[in-house]
Every structure is written in C-alpha cells, then in structure tokens.
Design a protein around this motif. Structure first.
Motif, PDB file in Angstrom:
ATOM      1  N   THR A   1      23.297  10.327  31.073  1.00 54.80           N
ATOM      2  CA  THR A   1      22.883  11.223  32.153  1.00 54.80           C
ATOM      3  C   THR A   1      23.695  10.977  33.417  1.00 54.80           C
ATOM      4  OG1 THR A   1      20.637  11.163  31.247  1.00 54.80           O
ATOM      5  CG2 THR A   1      20.905  12.049  33.462  1.00 54.80           C
ATOM      6  N   LEU A   2      23.962   9.719  33.716  1.00 59.36           N
ATOM      7  CA  LEU A   2      24.772   9.384  34.887  1.00 59.36           C
ATOM      8  C   LEU A   2      26.173   9.969  34.771  1.00 59.36           C
ATOM      9  CD1 LEU A   2      25.126   7.824  37.534  1.00 59.36           C
ATOM     10  CD2 LEU A   2      25.671   5.795  36.195  1.00 59.36           C
ATOM     11  N   PHE A   3      26.792   9.806  33.619  1.00 58.26           N
ATOM     12  CA  PHE A   3      28.138  10.353  33.402  1.00 58.26           C
ATOM     13  C   PHE A   3      28.125  11.880  33.522  1.00 58.26           C
ATOM     14  CE2 PHE A   3      31.125  12.296  30.407  1.00 58.26           C
ATOM     15  CZ  PHE A   3      32.330  11.835  30.912  1.00 58.26           C
ATOM     16  N   GLN A   4      27.148  12.526  32.889  1.00 51.89           N
ATOM     17  CA  GLN A   4      27.105  13.988  32.902  1.00 51.89           C
ATOM     18  C   GLN A   4      26.771  14.511  34.286  1.00 51.89           C
ATOM     19  OE1 GLN A   4      28.092  15.206  30.082  1.00 51.89           O
ATOM     20  NE2 GLN A   4      28.141  17.304  30.849  1.00 51.89           N
ATOM     21  N   SER A   5      25.997  13.764  35.064  1.00 58.55           N
ATOM     22  CA  SER A   5      25.685  14.174  36.436  1.00 58.55           C
ATOM     23  C   SER A   5      26.941  14.193  37.290  1.00 58.55           C
ATOM     24  CB  SER A   5      24.647  13.230  37.045  1.00 58.55           C
ATOM     25  OG  SER A   5      23.439  13.266  36.321  1.00 58.55           O
ATOM     26  N   VAL A   6      27.788  13.190  37.118  1.00 56.60           N
ATOM     27  CA  VAL A   6      29.051  13.142  37.863  1.00 56.60           C
ATOM     28  C   VAL A   6      29.946  14.306  37.451  1.00 56.60           C
ATOM     29  CG1 VAL A   6      31.135  11.792  38.286  1.00 56.60           C
ATOM     30  CG2 VAL A   6      28.915  10.646  38.177  1.00 56.60           C
ATOM     31  N   VAL A   7      29.976  14.626  36.150  1.00 57.25           N
ATOM     32  CA  VAL A   7      30.777  15.754  35.667  1.00 57.25           C
ATOM     33  C   VAL A   7      30.292  17.057  36.289  1.00 57.25           C
ATOM     34  CG1 VAL A   7      31.385  17.117  33.627  1.00 57.25           C
ATOM     35  CG2 VAL A   7      31.415  14.622  33.505  1.00 57.25           C
ATOM     36  N   CYS A   8      28.984  17.286  36.276  1.00 58.68           N
ATOM     37  CA  CYS A   8      28.436  18.517  36.841  1.00 58.68           C
ATOM     38  C   CYS A   8      28.632  18.564  38.353  1.00 58.68           C
ATOM     39  CB  CYS A   8      26.956  18.637  36.500  1.00 58.68           C
ATOM     40  SG  CYS A   8      26.631  18.970  34.756  1.00 58.68           S
ATOM     41  N   LEU A   9      28.512  17.431  39.017  1.00 57.31           N
ATOM     42  CA  LEU A   9      28.742  17.387  40.459  1.00 57.31           C
ATOM     43  C   LEU A   9      30.181  17.788  40.792  1.00 57.31           C
ATOM     44  CD1 LEU A   9      27.683  16.662  43.292  1.00 57.31           C
ATOM     45  CD2 LEU A   9      28.354  14.296  42.849  1.00 57.31           C
ATOM     46  N   ALA A  10      31.126  17.353  39.967  1.00 56.78           N
ATOM     47  CA  ALA A  10      32.531  17.725  40.185  1.00 56.78           C
ATOM     48  C   ALA A  10      32.780  19.208  39.939  1.00 56.78           C
ATOM     49  CB  ALA A  10      33.434  16.889  39.275  1.00 56.78           C
ATOM     50  N   ASN A  11      31.887  19.873  39.187  1.00 55.14           N
ATOM     51  CA  ASN A  11      32.048  21.301  38.891  1.00 55.14           C
ATOM     52  C   ASN A  11      31.430  22.204  39.948  1.00 55.14           C
ATOM     53  OD1 ASN A  11      33.383  20.772  36.478  1.00 55.14           O
ATOM     54  ND2 ASN A  11      31.499  20.780  35.268  1.00 55.14           N
ATOM     55  N   PHE A  12      30.730  21.622  40.912  1.00 55.95           N
ATOM     56  CA  PHE A  12      30.103  22.436  41.949  1.00 55.95           C
ATOM     57  C   PHE A  12      31.161  23.181  42.756  1.00 55.95           C
ATOM     58  CE2 PHE A  12      25.875  19.910  42.506  1.00 55.95           C
ATOM     59  CZ  PHE A  12      25.542  20.247  41.206  1.00 55.95           C
ATOM     60  N   GLY A  13      30.837  24.437  43.074  1.00 59.11           N
ATOM     61  CA  GLY A  13      31.721  25.222  43.933  1.00 59.11           C
ATOM     62  C   GLY A  13      32.836  25.956  43.229  1.00 59.11           C
ATOM     63  N   PHE A  14      32.808  26.010  41.893  1.00 60.92           N
ATOM     64  CA  PHE A  14      33.870  26.677  41.143  1.00 60.92           C
ATOM     65  C   PHE A  14      33.393  27.947  40.449  1.00 60.92           C
ATOM     66  CE2 PHE A  14      35.571  22.389  41.566  1.00 60.92           C
ATOM     67  CZ  PHE A  14      36.892  22.642  41.891  1.00 60.92           C
ATOM     68  N   GLY A  15      32.244  28.478  40.868  1.00 63.92           N
ATOM     69  CA  GLY A  15      31.821  29.788  40.402  1.00 63.92           C
ATOM     70  C   GLY A  15      30.752  29.804  39.328  1.00 63.92           C
ATOM     71  N   LEU A  16      30.334  28.659  38.815  1.00 63.85           N
ATOM     72  CA  LEU A  16      29.334  28.664  37.745  1.00 63.85           C
ATOM     73  C   LEU A  16      27.981  29.155  38.253  1.00 63.85           C
ATOM     74  CD1 LEU A  16      28.510  28.002  34.846  1.00 63.85           C
ATOM     75  CD2 LEU A  16      27.990  25.676  35.596  1.00 63.85           C
ATOM     76  N   LYS A  17      27.574  28.720  39.417  1.00 63.51           N
ATOM     77  CA  LYS A  17      26.292  29.143  39.975  1.00 63.51           C
ATOM     78  C   LYS A  17      26.243  30.656  40.137  1.00 63.51           C
ATOM     79  CE  LYS A  17      23.604  28.893  44.239  1.00 63.51           C
ATOM     80  NZ  LYS A  17      23.570  28.382  45.629  1.00 63.51           N
ATOM     81  N   GLU A  18      27.311  31.235  40.676  1.00 63.76           N
ATOM     82  CA  GLU A  18      27.350  32.680  40.883  1.00 63.76           C
ATOM     83  C   GLU A  18      27.319  33.431  39.554  1.00 63.76           C
ATOM     84  OE1 GLU A  18      28.621  30.598  44.396  1.00 63.76           O
ATOM     85  OE2 GLU A  18      29.295  30.496  42.304  1.00 63.76           O
ATOM     86  N   ARG A  19      28.012  32.890  38.539  1.00 61.86           N
ATOM     87  CA  ARG A  19      28.039  33.563  37.248  1.00 61.86           C
ATOM     88  C   ARG A  19      26.664  33.521  36.575  1.00 61.86           C
ATOM     89  NH1 ARG A  19      32.416  35.026  34.076  1.00 61.86           N
ATOM     90  NH2 ARG A  19      33.491  35.007  36.091  1.00 61.86           N
ATOM     91  N   ILE A  20      25.965  32.402  36.689  1.00 59.57           N
ATOM     92  CA  ILE A  20      24.625  32.304  36.101  1.00 59.57           C
ATOM     93  C   ILE A  20      23.646  33.208  36.836  1.00 59.57           C
ATOM     94  CG2 ILE A  20      22.673  30.758  35.695  1.00 59.57           C
ATOM     95  CD1 ILE A  20      24.645  28.516  35.213  1.00 59.57           C
ATOM     96  N   GLU A  21      23.715  33.227  38.158  1.00 60.87           N
ATOM     97  CA  GLU A  21      22.824  34.082  38.932  1.00 60.87           C
ATOM     98  C   GLU A  21      23.083  35.546  38.638  1.00 60.87           C
ATOM     99  OE1 GLU A  21      23.377  33.012  42.987  1.00 60.87           O
ATOM    100  OE2 GLU A  21      22.009  31.296  42.893  1.00 60.87           O
ATOM    101  N   MET A  22      24.344  35.885  38.405  1.00 64.52           N
ATOM    102  CA  MET A  22      24.701  37.260  38.109  1.00 64.52           C
ATOM    103  C   MET A  22      24.059  37.730  36.814  1.00 64.52           C
ATOM    104  SD  MET A  22      28.543  38.747  37.751  1.00 64.52           S
ATOM    105  CE  MET A  22      28.884  37.526  36.486  1.00 64.52           C
ATOM    106  N   THR A  23      24.026  36.889  35.805  1.00 62.96           N
ATOM    107  CA  THR A  23      23.432  37.258  34.517  1.00 62.96           C
ATOM    108  C   THR A  23      21.918  37.324  34.586  1.00 62.96           C
ATOM    109  OG1 THR A  23      23.372  34.950  33.774  1.00 62.96           O
ATOM    110  CG2 THR A  23      25.346  36.211  33.262  1.00 62.96           C
ATOM    111  N   ARG A  24      21.321  36.681  35.598  1.00 66.96           N
ATOM    112  CA  ARG A  24      19.865  36.702  35.746  1.00 66.96           C
ATOM    113  C   ARG A  24      19.405  37.778  36.706  1.00 66.96           C
ATOM    114  NH1 ARG A  24      19.297  30.155  36.045  1.00 66.96           N
ATOM    115  NH2 ARG A  24      19.324  29.772  33.811  1.00 66.96           N
ATOM    116  N   GLY A  25      20.346  38.601  37.197  1.00 60.17           N
ATOM    117  CA  GLY A  25      19.970  39.712  38.055  1.00 60.17           C
ATOM    118  C   GLY A  25      19.696  39.319  39.484  1.00 60.17           C
TER     119      GLY A  25
END
Length: 221
Positions: free
Chosen positions: A172-196
C-alpha cells in the motif's frame, strides 16, 4: 494411537487437497476471463491513452489495497486480542480503539485519492510508516526473551499475521507513492467526465455516440 488417528483422517485430508486444487484451477480460469473483461472496462472508462490507462490501473489497485488493509489489520488485531491480550492489559483497550481509527484513516485515504489531495495522501503515507513501525515492534516483541511466556504457544500464528500485515502495508505504501506521483496528469478529470460531473459541452470533445446511442471514447483520445 496417533497413527490410527492419522489413518482415520488421511482420506479427508487428501480430499480437501483435491478440492482446493480444483477450486484454484477454476479461479485461475475465471481470473483469465475477468482480466480481459477488465481491460475492456478500462478502455470504456478512460479511453485508449496508455498513460491514462496505467494511472487508472494504479488507482484501482490502491483502492483494492485499502480494502485489504482493513481486513489484514482486523485479522491481526482480533487474533492478538483473543489469543494474547487479557482484559486487564493496557493494550486491550488501545487495540480495540484502533479499529475505528484505522477505518477513518482508510476512508480519508480514499477521499484524498479521489480528490487528488496531496496533503491527505502525505498524511496517509505518514500513517503507513507508523503502521510499519508498529508491526515491526510487535514482531520483535514476540521474540523478546522477557515476553517468551506470553507468546510461547501462539508465536507462529502471530508471526504469520504480522508478516502478512507488513507485506500488505508495504504494498500500500509503494502504491500510494505511485498514485501520488500521478496526481495532476488528467486522471481525475477523465474519471469525473465518465461519471457525469462535467457539463455536456465539455464531454462532447471526448466522446462520440455509436449506433446504439451509447457514448464511447475515441481511439485518439
């Protein structure tokens, strides 16, 4: 006497091994089909952009690990309370109080992951480091000569639960660091877009409507 007991239970033991082997093969076959179905679901949700897809897989993996974290800690804590602690021990109340605290921390981590909150994720990572230190301390305490009587009969089982919990926390610690490094690259917007969560005008640029009337992500998206 012991040989007679073993011969009595031997057929049942062999049968259980056969059942477990058969079920394991069945799970492997099902996992193969689920893997391909999961790939198609990822495509429908985030499109064909490989960078976004890798970030989404990391996101879903961390969500899964958050669920496993709670079960791993619950298994360790319940076993520790039942087999080791007494109601008069100071750790008894503390260990019970860790249940709601752990659940709150995991829910906070999920919220921070969904919202891409760096502060929240750093707090969660700090808590994971504290959890790692806690399990290492527990493992070392089990083999402390001064605590030998307390853990004498349950040392093997508690060591197993501690190692499993440490492995899950480390993952979990390793994956948290990976996800933290992915912040700000458009994933949040893409997920929100699919949820309307975005307007229809914003979604027009990212979707097309097929013959069945369903919205689909274009391959170049």
């Amino acid at each position: 006497m012991s040989l007679a007991i073993f011969q009595f239970f031997q057929p049942m033991l062999l049968a259980s091994i056969g059942v477990l082997a058969s079920v394991s093969v069945m799970f492997m076959v099902l996992a193969y089909f689920v893997y391909h179905a999961f790939g198609w679901e990822i495509f429908k949700r985030v499109g064909a952009d490989m960078k976004i897809r890798r970030m989404y897989v990391a996101y879903r993996l961390l969500v899964l690990l958050l669920k496993i974290d709670f079960f791993a800690f619950s298994g360790f804590a319940v076993t520790y309370i039942i087999l080791i602690l007494k109601s008069s021990d100071a750790e008894f109340g503390i260990t019970i109080a860790l249940f709601p605290l752990t659940l709150m921390v995991l829910l906070l981590a999920f919220w921070g992951l969904r919202r891409e909150s760096r502060v929240t994720m750093w707090v969660f990572i700090f808590c994971l480091c504290g959890s790692t230190a806690y399990f290492v301390f527990k493992c070392a305490r089990m083999y402390d000569p001064k605590q030998e009587i307390k853990y004498e009969r349950q040392r093997a089982m508690m060591t197993y639960y501690t190692i499993v919990s440490l492995f899950v926390v480390a993952a979990t610690l390793f994956q948290s660091v990976v996800c933290l490094a992915n912040f700000g690259f458009g994933l949040k917007e893409r997920i929100e877009m699919t949820r309307g969560h975005r307007s229809d005008m914003e979604q027009i640029q990212d979707y097309y409507v097929n013959a069945a009337g369903d919205r689909r992500m274009p391959l170049e998206g």
